[in-house]
Design a protein around this motif. Structure first.
Motif, mmCIF file in Angstrom:
data_model
loop_
_atom_site.group_PDB
_atom_site.id
_atom_site.type_symbol
_atom_site.label_atom_id
_atom_site.label_comp_id
_atom_site.label_asym_id
_atom_site.label_seq_id
_atom_site.Cartn_x
_atom_site.Cartn_y
_atom_site.Cartn_z
ATOM 1 N N PRO A 103 0.949 -1.194 -0.034
ATOM 2 C CA PRO A 103 0.084 -0.057 0.032
ATOM 3 C C PRO A 103 1.136 1.330 -0.029
ATOM 4 N N VAL A 104 0.386 2.271 -0.548
ATOM 5 C CA VAL A 104 1.219 3.428 -0.813
ATOM 6 C C VAL A 104 1.332 4.238 0.500
ATOM 7 N N TYR A 105 0.109 4.039 1.455
ATOM 8 C CA TYR A 105 0.174 4.442 2.862
ATOM 9 C C TYR A 105 -0.930 3.989 3.456
ATOM 10 N N ALA A 106 -1.023 3.839 4.769
ATOM 11 C CA ALA A 106 -2.013 3.414 5.642
ATOM 12 C C ALA A 106 -2.243 4.349 6.610
ATOM 13 N N PRO A 107 -3.459 4.532 7.248
ATOM 14 C CA PRO A 107 -3.929 5.429 8.264
ATOM 15 C C PRO A 107 -2.882 5.753 9.271
ATOM 16 N N LYS A 108 -2.025 4.765 9.856
ATOM 17 C CA LYS A 108 -1.142 5.433 10.688
ATOM 18 C C LYS A 108 -0.133 6.317 10.288
ATOM 19 N N ASP A 109 0.496 6.027 9.039
ATOM 20 C CA ASP A 109 1.094 6.963 8.317
ATOM 21 C C ASP A 109 0.727 8.501 8.190
ATOM 22 N N PHE A 110 -0.658 8.518 7.825
ATOM 23 C CA PHE A 110 -1.283 9.726 7.707
ATOM 24 C C PHE A 110 -1.356 10.673 8.829
ATOM 25 N N LEU A 111 -1.726 9.614 10.277
ATOM 26 C CA LEU A 111 -1.939 10.261 11.442
ATOM 27 C C LEU A 111 -0.543 10.781 11.787
ATOM 28 N N PRO A 113 -6.562 8.391 -13.696
ATOM 29 C CA PRO A 113 -7.498 9.262 -14.196
ATOM 30 C C PRO A 113 -8.355 9.948 -13.145
ATOM 31 N N SER A 114 -8.824 9.108 -12.310
ATOM 32 C CA SER A 114 -9.539 9.758 -11.056
ATOM 33 C C SER A 114 -8.821 10.726 -10.422
ATOM 34 N N GLY A 115 -7.460 10.754 -10.002
ATOM 35 C CA GLY A 115 -6.919 11.476 -9.437
ATOM 36 C C GLY A 115 -6.748 10.923 -7.919
ATOM 37 N N ILE A 116 -7.367 9.824 -7.652
ATOM 38 C CA ILE A 116 -7.278 9.416 -6.054
ATOM 39 C C ILE A 116 -6.456 8.217 -6.307
ATOM 40 N N ILE A 117 -5.520 8.307 -5.376
ATOM 41 C CA ILE A 117 -4.600 7.146 -5.119
ATOM 42 C C ILE A 117 -5.033 6.299 -3.736
ATOM 43 N N PRO A 118 -5.197 5.040 -4.039
ATOM 44 C CA PRO A 118 -5.982 4.318 -2.831
ATOM 45 C C PRO A 118 -4.949 3.975 -1.965
ATOM 46 N N PHE A 119 -5.287 4.005 -0.681
ATOM 47 C CA PHE A 119 -4.530 3.594 0.359
ATOM 48 C C PHE A 119 -5.035 2.451 1.093
ATOM 49 N N HIS A 120 -4.222 1.946 2.214
ATOM 50 C CA HIS A 120 -4.844 0.482 2.493
ATOM 51 C C HIS A 120 -6.149 0.910 3.599
ATOM 52 N N GLY A 121 -7.091 -0.006 2.984
ATOM 53 C CA GLY A 121 -8.419 0.388 3.727
ATOM 54 C C GLY A 121 -9.359 1.304 2.652
ATOM 55 N N PHE A 122 -8.939 1.850 1.626
ATOM 56 C CA PHE A 122 -9.713 2.496 0.633
ATOM 57 C C PHE A 122 -10.988 1.603 0.239
ATOM 58 N N THR A 123 -10.783 0.427 -0.008
ATOM 59 C CA THR A 123 -12.232 -0.284 -0.297
ATOM 60 C C THR A 123 -13.203 -0.422 0.565
ATOM 61 N N MET A 124 -12.936 -0.071 2.098
ATOM 62 C CA MET A 124 -13.775 -0.053 2.901
ATOM 63 C C MET A 124 -14.997 0.961 2.633
ATOM 64 N N PHE A 125 -14.593 1.894 2.038
ATOM 65 C CA PHE A 125 -15.823 3.065 1.685
ATOM 66 C C PHE A 125 -16.986 2.172 0.950
ATOM 67 N N ALA A 126 -16.345 1.429 0.113
ATOM 68 C CA ALA A 126 -17.451 0.849 -0.787
ATOM 69 C C ALA A 126 -18.109 -0.491 -0.236
ATOM 70 N N MET A 127 -17.345 -1.193 0.618
ATOM 71 C CA MET A 127 -17.832 -2.391 1.285
ATOM 72 C C MET A 127 -19.304 -2.530 1.684
ATOM 73 N N PRO A 128 -19.600 -1.359 2.695
ATOM 74 C CA PRO A 128 -21.008 -1.577 3.266
ATOM 75 C C PRO A 128 -22.094 -1.259 2.035
ATOM 76 N N VAL A 129 -21.867 -0.661 1.029
ATOM 77 C CA VAL A 129 -22.945 -0.219 0.051
ATOM 78 C C VAL A 129 -23.174 -1.404 -0.743
ATOM 79 N N CYS A 130 -22.562 -2.431 -0.489
ATOM 80 C CA CYS A 130 -22.629 -4.020 -1.294
ATOM 81 C C CYS A 130 -23.956 -4.546 -0.923
ATOM 82 N N TYR A 131 -24.272 -4.241 0.282
ATOM 83 C CA TYR A 131 -25.549 -4.515 1.043
ATOM 84 C C TYR A 131 -26.730 -4.218 0.312
#
Length: 525
Positions: A151-159, A358-376
Motif C-alpha cells: 500500500p502507498v500508505y496506511a491510516p497510521k502513516d497519515f496520522l 485518471p480519477s486523481g485518487i491514490i488508494p490507501f490501505h483500507g480505501f475499499t472499505m468506503f465501498a464495502m457496506p454499499v454492497c448490502y
C-alpha cells in the motif's frame, strides 16, 4: 434590505441556471419540458399556470427541484471562498502540510515503480485483456502476483503527518501540544451545538437503530410504520424529504432507493453506458493502482466474514472508479491536488504530464472499505458504483486530506479529543498519565468512517445519520462514546497495545443508543 435579498436570490438563480445547462441531465430535462409545453394540457391563454401544473403532474417539476437541491449541496462543499472563487485551504500552514503529504505519496509511487521495474500505466497485452474480460464477473479468480506490491500508505502513516502539524501562532503549555491536537486551533462544535444539530437523536425520539420493535400508534411496530412511510417517501421522489426521513433510520429494504434519492445517484441509461465505458478502459489499460486496488480488496473484504461474498463486485467497482475522470470534480473544493505523472520519453514539463490515475485518487490501505457496506444495498454493479461515488465525492474525500474544513479529518480528531477531555476527564487524565494518545486508538475508525470495524447493520444506521444530517461529526461523537462505554476496562490498562485490545472488537456495539447517551450526558458525568 428586501431589494438586496431579492437581487441575491436572482443572481443565485441565474448562476444555477447556467450550471444546470452544463449538466448531463440538462438535455433530457429540457426535452421533457419542451414536450410538456407543446402538449394539449398547456393552454396558450394561461400558459404559466397550466405549464406549472403540467410539470407537477408529470413529475418533471420534482426532477428540477432535485437538481437544484443537489446543486446547492455541491456549493455547500465550497465553504471557503473569496469573491465567489473557492479556496483550496485558507490556512497557509495546512496548505503546506498537504502539499508535502502529496509529494510523499508521489515519491512512494515512483519508488515502487522503480523497485519493481513497472510503469505507472501501459496498454494491456491482448492475452491479459482477454483473460480479464472472461473473468470480469469472477475477478477473485484472476491470477496475479501481488507479493511485491505494498500500500502507498496506511491510516497510521497519515496520522503521524497530522500529529506533526503545528500552527505558527501556537505556543504550547507544558508540552501539551506534543500529546494531542491542541496545536491546531480550529473551532469545533460544543456538545450543546451537537445536540442542536442532531436534534431528533438528542431528544430521544423513537429510532429504528434503537427500538425498531416498539409499538406504534398506527402500526404494530415502529419498523412497520417506517416501512409504510418509506414507501411514500420513495414514491414522492423528493431528495430533501428523503433526507429528512433518514433522521429516524431507514428500513433495510428501502435504504438503497432512499440513499440514491438523497445523493442524486439514481441510475439512468446514460449512467449504465458510462459504467460500461469505464469497464472498457479497465480492460484496455493496465495501471499500477490496479494492483494496489486488488491487494486492498484482498486485505480487507476477502478476509472479512461480513464482506467476502462481495469480493468480485468490489473489484469491478474499485477498478472502474480509478478510471473515472468525473471524480476529478472533487478537486474543485478539496484541499488536495491530483498526482501528475510525466509521459514516457517526454521532458518533465506541465504540458507533458497527465493526472494519475485518471480519477486523481491514490488508494490507501483500507480505501475499499468506503465501498464495502454499499454492497448490502444493491445487486447491480452500476447502482452500487454511482452511490459509492456520490458518497465519496460528498463525504469520504475529506477523511484523507489535510484541511481545516469542519468535516475534515483534522477537525474531527480535535472534536473527538474535546468531547473526551471535557466529558470523560478521568479517562482523559488516565490516558495522559499513561502516555497514551487517545486519537491513536480511534484514528482508523474515523478515517474509514468505521467501515470494517462495526457490524454492517450498525454501520449502515451510522451512515444513515451521516446522510440525514449531512455531517461527518457524528463519527467523532461515536468514537468518544465507545471509549466512554469501555471506560471501566480502559482504566485497568496503561499501554497503547492494551488499550487497542480493549476496543479491538466492536461487534457488540449498538450505535444509535450510544450516540444518544453521548449527546444527552452532562459535563463530566
Amino acid at each position: 434590505m428586501g431589494d438586496m435579498k431579492d437581487n441575491s436570490i436572482h443572481r443565485t438563480a441565474q448562476k444555477f441556471a447556467v450550471e444546470i445547462q452544463q449538466m448531463e441531465e440538462y438535455r433530457t430535462l429540457y426535452s421533457n419540458v419542451e414536450k410538456i409545453a407543446a402538449s394539449p394540457c398547456v393552454q396558450k391563454g394561461d400558459f404559466k399556470e397550466t405549464l406549472l401544473s403540467a410539470l407537477r403532474t408529470s413529475g418533471v417539476d420534482m426532477e428540477l427541484r432535485n437538481v437544484v437541491f443537489h446543486r446547492m449541496r455541491s456549493h455547500s462543499n465550497n465553504a471557503n471562498s473569496t469573491n465567489g472563487y473557492p479556496i483550496k485551504e485558507p490556512l497557509a500552514y495546512l496548505r503546506k502540510a498537504q502539499l508535502q503529504w502529496e509529494k510523499r505519496i508521489h515519491k512512494s509511487l515512483n519508488s515502487m515503480c522503480a523497485e519493481l521495474g513497472v510503469p505507472l500505466a501501459r496498454l494491456r497485452l491482448a492475452s491479459d485483456r482477454d483473460e480479464l474480460s472472461d473473468k470480469w464477473n469472477e475477478l477473485s479468480t484472476y491470477d496475479i502476483d501481488l507479493s511485491q506490491y505494498r500500500p502507498v500508505y496506511a491510516p497510521k502513516d497519515f496520522l503521524e503527518v497530522l500529529l506533526c502539524i503545528k500552527s505558527p501562532n501556537y505556543r504550547p503549555v507544558d508540552g501539551e501540544g506534543l500529546w494531542h491536537f491542541a496545536q491546531i486551533p480550529v473551532r469545533v462544535k460544543t456538545l450543546a451545538e451537537l445536540r442542536s444539530l442532531y436534534a431528533e437523536i438528542s431528544r430521544g425520539e423513537p429510532l429504528l437503530g434503537v427500538n425498531p420493535h416498539m409499538p406504534s400508534a398506527s402500526h404494530p411496530t415502529l419498523e412497520a410504520e417506517r416501512t409504510v412511510l418509506g414507501e411514500k417517501v420513495i414514491g414522492a421522489n423528493h431528495a430533501p424529504v428523503a433526507q429528512e426521513f433518514l433522521k429516524r433510520g431507514c428500513p433495510k429494504c428501502q435504504r438503497g432507493k432512499v440513499w440514491a434519492q438523497v445523493l442524486g445517484s439514481q441510475v439512468r441509461q446514460s449512467h449504465v453506458q458510462h459504467f460500461n465505458r469505464l469497464k472498457q478502459l479497465v480492460l484496455q489499460y493496465d495501471l499500477l493502482v490496479d494492483k494496489l486496488i486488488i491487494k486492498d480488496v484482498q486485505l480487507t473484504a476477502s478476509n472479512d466474514d461480513q464482506y467476502f461474498v462481495f469480493e468480485d463486485i468490489l473489484y469491478q467497482v474499485m477498478l472502474c472508479f480509478s478510471r473515472d475522470t468525473d471524480v476529478l470534480s472533487v478537486f474543485n473544493h478539496s484541499a488536495s491536488n491530483p498526482v501528475h505523472a510525466v509521459l514516457k520519453n517526454r521532458t518533465p514539463y506541465v504540458e507533458n504530464s497527465v493526472i494519475f490515475p485518471p480519477s486523481g485518487i491514490i488508494p490507501f490501505h483500507g480505501f475499499t472499505m468506503f465501498a464495502m457496506p454499499v454492497c448490502y444495498l444493491y445487486e447491480d454493479p452500476a447502482e452500487l458504483y454511482f452511490t459509492f461515488r456520490a458518497l465519496y465525492l460528498r463525504y469520504w474525500f475529506q477523511l484523507h486530506e489535510v484541511s481545516s474544513r469542519e468535516q475534515g479529518i483534522l477537525p474531527l480528531c480535535l472534536l473527538f479529543e474535546r468531547l473526551l477531555q471535557r466529558h470523560e476527564p478521568g479517562l482523559w487524565a488516565h490516558f495522559r498519565l499513561a502516555g497514551v494518545q487517545p486519537v491513536r486508538v480511534v484514528f482508523k475508525w474515523l478515517m474509514r468512517a468505521f467501515s470494517g470495524h462495526l457490524p454492517p447493520e450498525q454501520l449502515l444506521y451510522l451512515w444513515d445519520a451521516v446522510l440525514a444530517y449531512d455531517s461527518l461529526e457524528i463519527l467523532a461523537v461515536l468514537a468518544a462514546a465507545i471509549l466512554s462505554f469501555r471506560k471501566e476496562n480502559l482504566l485497568q490498562v496503561d499501554t497503547l497495545q492494551a488499550v487497542e485490545a480493549v476496543v479491538a472488537d466492536l461487534s457488540s456495539i449498538v450505535v444509535m443508543p450510544l450516540i444518544q447517551v453521548a449527546l444527552l450526558r452532562e459535563n463530566g458525568n
